[in-house]
Design a protein around this motif. Structure first.
Motif, PDB file in Angstrom:
ATOM      1  N   GLU A   1       7.961  32.346 -15.295  1.00 12.38           N
ATOM      2  CA  GLU A   1       9.423  33.105 -15.306  1.00 12.38           C
ATOM      3  C   GLU A   1      10.399  32.746 -17.195  1.00 12.38           C
ATOM      4  N   PHE A   2      10.284  31.395 -17.004  1.00  8.58           N
ATOM      5  CA  PHE A   2      10.892  31.099 -18.275  1.00  8.58           C
ATOM      6  C   PHE A   2      10.219  30.066 -19.187  1.00  8.58           C
ATOM      7  N   TRP A   3       9.526  30.785 -20.600  1.00  5.41           N
ATOM      8  CA  TRP A   3       8.948  30.220 -21.261  1.00  5.41           C
ATOM      9  C   TRP A   3       9.723  29.925 -22.071  1.00  5.41           C
ATOM     10  N   GLN A   4       9.156  28.445 -22.817  1.00  4.16           N
ATOM     11  CA  GLN A   4      10.151  27.871 -23.970  1.00  4.16           C
ATOM     12  C   GLN A   4       9.457  28.407 -25.136  1.00  4.16           C
ATOM     13  N   VAL A   5      10.785  28.293 -25.795  1.00  3.28           N
ATOM     14  CA  VAL A   5       9.802  29.135 -27.434  1.00  3.28           C
ATOM     15  C   VAL A   5       9.840  28.397 -28.901  1.00  3.28           C
ATOM     16  N   HIS A   6      11.211  27.525 -28.397  1.00  4.43           N
ATOM     17  CA  HIS A   6      11.649  27.020 -29.206  1.00  4.43           C
ATOM     18  C   HIS A   6      12.014  25.378 -28.874  1.00  4.43           C
ATOM     19  N   ARG A   7      12.259  24.559 -29.615  1.00  5.52           N
ATOM     20  CA  ARG A   7      12.894  23.142 -28.708  1.00  5.52           C
ATOM     21  C   ARG A   7      14.215  23.170 -28.362  1.00  5.52           C
ATOM     22  N   SER A   8      14.742  24.471 -28.894  1.00  6.30           N
ATOM     23  CA  SER A   8      16.103  24.604 -28.137  1.00  6.30           C
ATOM     24  C   SER A   8      16.024  25.725 -26.974  1.00  6.30           C
ATOM     25  N   THR A   9      14.666  26.028 -27.208  1.00  4.48           N
ATOM     26  CA  THR A   9      15.172  27.964 -25.967  1.00  4.48           C
ATOM     27  C   THR A   9      14.205  28.029 -25.556  1.00  4.48           C
ATOM     28  N   LEU A  10      14.860  28.423 -24.174  1.00  3.72           N
ATOM     29  CA  LEU A  10      13.934  28.954 -23.417  1.00  3.72           C
ATOM     30  C   LEU A  10      14.206  30.641 -22.735  1.00  3.72           C
ATOM     31  N   VAL A  11      13.377  31.340 -22.434  1.00  2.50           N
ATOM     32  CA  VAL A  11      13.741  32.517 -22.531  1.00  2.50           C
ATOM     33  C   VAL A  11      13.260  32.969 -21.031  1.00  2.50           C
TER      34      VAL A  11
ATOM     35  N   GLU B   1      20.077  35.833 -12.861  1.00  2.00           N
ATOM     36  CA  GLU B   1      20.632  36.776 -14.395  1.00  2.00           C
ATOM     37  C   GLU B   1      20.295  36.107 -15.424  1.00  2.00           C
ATOM     38  N   VAL B   2      20.034  35.119 -15.364  1.00  5.93           N
ATOM     39  CA  VAL B   2      20.089  34.373 -16.693  1.00  5.93           C
ATOM     40  C   VAL B   2      18.494  35.076 -17.594  1.00  5.93           C
ATOM     41  N   VAL B   3      19.409  35.683 -19.262  1.00  4.01           N
ATOM     42  CA  VAL B   3      18.205  35.920 -20.249  1.00  4.01           C
ATOM     43  C   VAL B   3      17.505  34.795 -20.723  1.00  4.01           C
ATOM     44  N   TYR B   4      18.612  33.819 -20.804  1.00  2.00           N
ATOM     45  CA  TYR B   4      17.652  32.934 -22.085  1.00  2.00           C
ATOM     46  C   TYR B   4      18.929  31.143 -22.215  1.00  2.00           C
ATOM     47  N   PHE B   5      18.025  30.305 -21.857  1.00  2.00           N
ATOM     48  CA  PHE B   5      19.129  29.458 -22.315  1.00  2.00           C
ATOM     49  C   PHE B   5      18.567  28.538 -23.640  1.00  2.00           C
ATOM     50  N   GLU B   6      19.649  27.742 -23.804  1.00  3.14           N
ATOM     51  CA  GLU B   6      19.926  27.358 -25.296  1.00  3.14           C
ATOM     52  C   GLU B   6      20.688  26.115 -25.418  1.00  3.14           C
ATOM     53  N   ALA B   7      20.038  25.539 -26.307  1.00  2.00           N
ATOM     54  CA  ALA B   7      20.590  24.003 -25.902  1.00  2.00           C
ATOM     55  C   ALA B   7      21.536  24.182 -27.139  1.00  2.00           C
TER      56      ALA B   7
ATOM     57  N   LYS C   1      15.684  19.752 -20.915  1.00  2.00           N
ATOM     58  CA  LYS C   1      14.691  19.408 -20.352  1.00  2.00           C
ATOM     59  C   LYS C   1      14.906  19.208 -18.745  1.00  2.00           C
ATOM     60  N   GLU C   2      16.169  18.753 -18.223  1.00  2.00           N
ATOM     61  CA  GLU C   2      16.260  18.764 -16.516  1.00  2.00           C
ATOM     62  C   GLU C   2      16.132  19.761 -16.724  1.00  2.00           C
ATOM     63  N   LEU C   3      16.738  20.865 -17.054  1.00  2.00           N
ATOM     64  CA  LEU C   3      16.651  22.692 -16.348  1.00  2.00           C
ATOM     65  C   LEU C   3      15.089  22.959 -16.501  1.00  2.00           C
ATOM     66  N   ILE C   4      14.560  22.739 -17.333  1.00  2.00           N
ATOM     67  CA  ILE C   4      12.784  22.884 -17.612  1.00  2.00           C
ATOM     68  C   ILE C   4      12.328  23.029 -15.991  1.00  2.00           C
ATOM     69  N   GLU C   5      12.314  21.723 -15.728  1.00  2.00           N
ATOM     70  CA  GLU C   5      11.834  20.986 -14.639  1.00  2.00           C
ATOM     71  C   GLU C   5      12.803  21.230 -13.342  1.00  2.00           C
ATOM     72  N   GLN C   6      13.198  22.616 -13.465  1.00  2.00           N
ATOM     73  CA  GLN C   6      14.084  22.312 -12.339  1.00  2.00           C
ATOM     74  C   GLN C   6      14.548  25.123 -12.239  1.00  2.00           C
TER      75      GLN C   6
ATOM     76  N   ARG D   1      23.893  26.499 -23.339  1.00  2.00           N
ATOM     77  CA  ARG D   1      24.474  28.404 -23.544  1.00  2.00           C
ATOM     78  C   ARG D   1      23.899  28.504 -22.532  1.00  2.00           C
ATOM     79  N   VAL D   2      24.225  28.788 -21.659  1.00  2.00           N
ATOM     80  CA  VAL D   2      23.560  29.536 -20.759  1.00  2.00           C
ATOM     81  C   VAL D   2      23.645  31.525 -20.657  1.00  2.00           C
ATOM     82  N   LEU D   3      23.107  32.223 -21.377  1.00  2.00           N
ATOM     83  CA  LEU D   3      23.458  33.682 -21.749  1.00  2.00           C
ATOM     84  C   LEU D   3      22.915  34.215 -20.161  1.00  2.00           C
ATOM     85  N   THR D   4      24.159  35.630 -20.035  1.00  2.00           N
ATOM     86  CA  THR D   4      23.186  36.390 -18.577  1.00  2.00           C
ATOM     87  C   THR D   4      23.707  37.263 -19.958  1.00  2.00           C
ATOM     88  N   ALA D   5      23.171  38.991 -19.611  1.00  2.00           N
ATOM     89  CA  ALA D   5      23.834  39.984 -20.005  1.00  2.00           C
ATOM     90  C   ALA D   5      24.774  40.601 -20.393  1.00  2.00           C
TER      91      ALA D   5
END
Length: 291
Positions: free
Chosen positions: A241-251, A204-210, A231-236, A216-220
Motif C-alpha cells: 500500500e505504501f511505497w517509499q519513493v525517497h529516503r524521507s517520503t512514503l506514499v 485516509e493517509v496520502v503520504y508520510f514525510e520525515a 523507519k518505525e512507521l515503515i515496519e508497521q 508529517r502525516v498528510l491526508t487529503a
C-alpha cells in the motif's frame, strides 16, 4: 607516464580509528591522497559531493545517518556524467551486514582492520579504478553524459547494490526488511495537537514525510505531526500500500496519479487528493516503469 593520484574520503565517527585507517592506507597505498576525514554521514555526503573523491571508506554506524544511508543519499545526488567512487564499508560487529556485503560487489572491512585484508581491498579498488581509466582511454568519445541523461549502467548497478544492502536484515532502513504481519499492521495513528489527540485512520493517509524529529502525516484534508521515526512507521505499514519513493517520503501507491521526468532526469509524482509534487529518489526510480 605518471599515474594519476587517486583521492579518498574517510567517514568514521571514532577519531582514533579514522587516524589508524589513514595510517594503514599510507602503508598499503602510498600514492593515495586522503582529501577529507569526517565523523558523520551527512558530512560525508556533503564533502564527497564537494571534493569528488575516487574512493570512499564509510563506517556503517555513524551518528545521525548510517554509512549505507549516506552512500544511498550520495548516489542519489551524484552527477550522471561522473563515475561513482569505489565504495568500501567498515563494520565492527554487524554480522548481518557482513553477510550482505559478501553477496555484493562493493567491498567491506571488518574492524579491527587487518593489514592483509586491507591490502586485498586496496588491490580490488585499484583494479576497479584501472578498469575505468582503460575504458576512458580506449574511447575517443568523452564519457560525460548530457544533462538530463539517465544514470550510467555502473551507477545503476551501485544503486541496485545499495537497495539490496538497505533491504538486508539488520542493515539501515528498509521498506521490505521487516514488513508487518497483517494482524499487527497499523490501522490508526494517534496524533497529538495541543490538548487533543486526533485518531487518524491510516486508510485516509496520502503520504508520510520525515521532517527533522517529526513525521508529517498528510491526508487529503489535513496535516498532522507525530514524533515517530519514518523507519518505525515503515515496519508497521503494508509495503504493497505504501511505497517509499525517497529516503524521507512514503506514499500510498493508489494515490499516485502520474510520474513525470524533468529536464535533469529527476522523477516527480503528482498525487490524487494533494496538490504537492513529490520528488522520487534515484534509489527508488526503478519502481516506476511502464507496463
Amino acid at each position: 607516464m605518471t599515474e594519476p593520484v587517486s583521492r579518498a574520503l574517510i567517514a568514521e565517527d571514532e577519531p582514533l580509528l579514522a587516524a589508524a585507517l589513514q595510517q594503514d592506507l599510507t602503508r598499503a597505498w602510498p600514492e593515495l591522497q586522503v582529501v577529507a576525514v569526517v565523523g558523520d554521514g551527512r558530512s560525508a555526503v556533503r564533502q564527497a559531493l564537494a571534493l569528488r573523491p575516487d574512493v570512499l571508506f564509510f563506517d556503517i554506524r555513524m551518528p545521525g545517518q548510517s554509512g549505507i544511508e549516506a552512500a544511498a543519499e550520495l548516489a542519489d545526488a551524484w552527477p550522471n556524467d561522473q563515475p561513482f567512487p569505489a565504495l568500501v564499508f567498515a563494520t565492527a560487529y554487524d554480522q548481518y551486514a557482513v553477510q550482505a556485503f559478501e553477496a555484493q560487489a562493493v567491498d567491506y572491512l571488518l574492524k579491527p582492520i587487518q593489514a592483509d585484508r586491507l591490502a586485498r581491498t586496496v588491490a580490488k579498488v585499484q583494479g576497479l579504478l584501472a578498469q575505468r581509466a582503460s575504458a576512458v582511454a580506449a574511447t575517443s568519445v568523452p564519457p560525460a553524459a548530457p544533462s538530463g541523461a539517465l544514470p550510467s549502467p555502473e551507477l545503476e548497478a551501485t544503486m541496485a547494490q545499495l537497495r539490496a544492502l538497505l533491504g538486508a536484515p539488520g542493515v539501515g532502513t528498509a521498506p521490505a526488511a521487516a514488513p508487518a504481519a497483517a494482524a499487527t499492521r497499523l490501522s490508526v495513528i494517534q496524533a497529538s495537537h495541543g490538548t487533543q489527540i486526533h485518531m487518524v485512520p491510516v486508510a485516509e493517509v496520502v503520504y508520510f514525510e520525515a521532517a527533522d524529529k517529526y513525521v508529517r502525516v498528510l491526508t487529503a484534508e489535513r496535516e498532522y505531526l507525530i514524533r515517530t521515526a519514518l523507519k518505525e512507521l515503515i515496519e508497521q505499514l503494508d509495503p504493497q500500500e505504501f511505497w517509499q519513493v525517497h529516503r524521507s517520503t512514503l506514499v500510498r501507491a493508489t494515490h499516485i496519479a502520474t510520474v513525470t521526468r524533468d529536464e535533469a532526469g529527476k522523477q516527480h509524482l503528482s498525487l490524487r487528493g494533494r496538490p504537492e509534487r513529490l520528488p522520487v529518489s534515484r534509489l527508488y526510480a526503478h519502481l516506476f516503469k511502464a507496463m
